[in-house]
Design a protein around this motif. Sequence first.
Motif, short mmCIF file in Angstrom:
data_model
loop_
_atom_site.label_atom_id
_atom_site.label_comp_id
_atom_site.label_asym_id
_atom_site.label_seq_id
_atom_site.Cartn_x
_atom_site.Cartn_y
_atom_site.Cartn_z
N GLN A 47 33.02 -2.55 -41.89
CA GLN A 47 34.28 -1.82 -41.80
C GLN A 47 35.13 -2.06 -43.04
OE1 GLN A 47 37.02 -2.86 -38.59
NE2 GLN A 47 37.59 -0.72 -38.37
N ASN A 48 35.72 -0.99 -43.56
CA ASN A 48 36.63 -1.07 -44.70
C ASN A 48 38.05 -1.36 -44.23
OD1 ASN A 48 34.75 -0.31 -46.82
ND2 ASN A 48 34.72 1.72 -45.85
N PRO A 49 38.92 -1.80 -45.14
CA PRO A 49 40.31 -2.07 -44.76
C PRO A 49 41.03 -0.86 -44.16
CG PRO A 49 39.83 -3.08 -46.87
CD PRO A 49 38.64 -2.24 -46.53
N ASP A 50 40.62 0.38 -44.54
CA ASP A 50 41.27 1.57 -44.00
C ASP A 50 40.74 1.95 -42.63
OD1 ASP A 50 38.77 2.59 -44.57
OD2 ASP A 50 39.47 4.16 -45.93
N GLY A 51 39.82 1.16 -42.08
CA GLY A 51 39.27 1.41 -40.75
C GLY A 51 38.00 2.23 -40.74
N SER A 52 37.60 2.80 -41.88
CA SER A 52 36.35 3.56 -41.94
C SER A 52 35.16 2.60 -41.81
CB SER A 52 36.27 4.37 -43.22
OG SER A 52 36.34 3.53 -44.35
N ILE A 53 34.02 3.13 -41.40
CA ILE A 53 32.87 2.30 -41.06
C ILE A 53 31.61 2.84 -41.72
CG2 ILE A 53 31.41 1.47 -39.17
CD1 ILE A 53 33.88 1.88 -37.33
N TYR A 54 30.88 1.99 -42.43
CA TYR A 54 29.53 2.30 -42.89
C TYR A 54 28.54 1.81 -41.83
CZ TYR A 54 31.72 2.68 -47.54
OH TYR A 54 32.51 3.02 -48.60
N PHE A 55 27.47 2.56 -41.60
CA PHE A 55 26.45 2.10 -40.66
C PHE A 55 25.08 2.61 -41.08
CE2 PHE A 55 27.87 6.15 -39.11
CZ PHE A 55 26.77 6.78 -38.55
N ILE A 56 24.03 1.87 -40.71
CA ILE A 56 22.65 2.19 -41.07
C ILE A 56 21.88 2.56 -39.80
CG2 ILE A 56 20.52 1.28 -42.06
CD1 ILE A 56 22.14 -0.51 -43.83
N TYR A 57 20.97 3.50 -39.92
CA TYR A 57 20.16 3.95 -38.79
C TYR A 57 18.88 4.58 -39.33
CZ TYR A 57 22.33 8.34 -40.23
OH TYR A 57 22.77 9.40 -40.97
N ASN A 58 17.92 4.86 -38.46
CA ASN A 58 16.66 5.48 -38.84
C ASN A 58 16.53 6.86 -38.21
OD1 ASN A 58 16.11 3.11 -40.11
ND2 ASN A 58 14.24 2.65 -39.01
N LYS A 59 15.95 7.78 -38.93
CA LYS A 59 15.63 9.11 -38.39
C LYS A 59 14.62 9.78 -39.32
CE LYS A 59 18.95 12.19 -40.62
NZ LYS A 59 19.94 13.27 -40.40
#
Length: 459
Positions: A47-59
């Motif tokens: 999570q970034n300080p501005d509340g945005s979120i990076y996430f990893i997944y498979n597809k």
Amino acid sequence: MIKKLILIFILLTQSAFSQIISKDNSFASNGKFTISGNNNYWSRMFQNPDGSIYFIYNKNNSSGTEKSFLSKLTATGIVDTTFGLNGELELPYVSTDSKLKKQSDGKLLVFGFNNGAAITRILPNGQIDTTFGINGTSLIPELGVDQNDASYGIILQNGKIIVHGMEGTTGQIHHKIYRIDSNGIIDNAFGNNGSVLTQGTWSSGSFVLLDNQSNIVNLTNTGIMEKFDSNGQPLTSFGNNGVLQISYSFSNFGTGTALMDSNNNIIYANIDAEIIKIKPDGTVDSTFNFDPAILPSPIWITNIIEKNGYYYISGANEDSNSTYFISRLTQNGSIDSVFNYFIETDSTLVKIEDLIVNDNNIIANGGGYVVKYLFNNTLSTGETVRSNTDIAFENPVKESFEYFSKNKIGKINIYSIDGKLLKTFKKNNTPASDLAKGIYIANIIFENGTSSTIKLIKN
């Protein structure tokens, strides 16, 4: 008798009240974002300080080949289409459990496996940083995973990158640590020509952690604890030339997790609900007494987060109706009586793979969902009364829930003190006879989208 409609918060004398109260309805869809793709693999987030979120997944990618992807959510749980290509970036590998870190300059590092270890650096806008390694990816072909597809990871150390995993051929596989320069090239000044061979083997695996002095600590299933200085040389002041045998019998080590806390203690947990604290000198802390028997069901602990002097734990319940849980431990390993123990009732939310703990919310990631919870962390010791102009209850509650509200009520959820949802209603003067005497948490959701939380006493 004239009933007095009052709103009071009764505080526990030892600490602030801090209990999960509801999903954050302003996040994604009613607090839950659905990740598309193959949800059998683990997902990690940052999570970034501005509340945005990076996430990893498979597809599957556009060619029908399964690959790992990195995506970004806004603070409100919506895919940020300005990131990468329409909100996602295809990574140059497929991995069962990709690792994710963010550098101080905002660039992202992802670590997985593609015929060996692949570390890719990504710019904040979701484009690969081609100045890193070869076209943005640094490869270490020798590194692999253990029999549980675990025992590997990435750690940031003073501008450099530490990666670790298993190396060797069948029967001779060991755990190895490398250090990578900021340009993606192996740092030959580290260890022995850029790497350190540890005591961990293929069958046992290892946890590699960094203490507050940038020393590297390796912990294995066989109870061996090693310490290296920041440059990968044995820390001779520890054990026998940096190696110590711990007097503890670990079980299901590869399915566990470990944390280096702010005091250089290692907190280790596993699928058998074991949690121990190992002190910096390698001895097991006998004052840390976590008792899994007090939990509502068997649990698999997958995450430990240190926050404000507590250890937050989460994972999966192992009973027939498996959903996930979140709890909070004190420094001595007991469950904090204020936060207590939360069990998710949504049957689709079965496992927490990654956890973010903020001052007033918790974000859980696992099983194909990112979920944001609110919890009340607004009271401090010494407060006894706080007014609220939105709603007022008769408190203590007697025969029914009687309230006065300036705003229209969407619904009122009544929780036990340990976070279990017991009752949902909307109508004023709803009977309370089905609840025993005690303390309850009322979470009021108004039709305008706002909410309030109240502690009620039932007489």
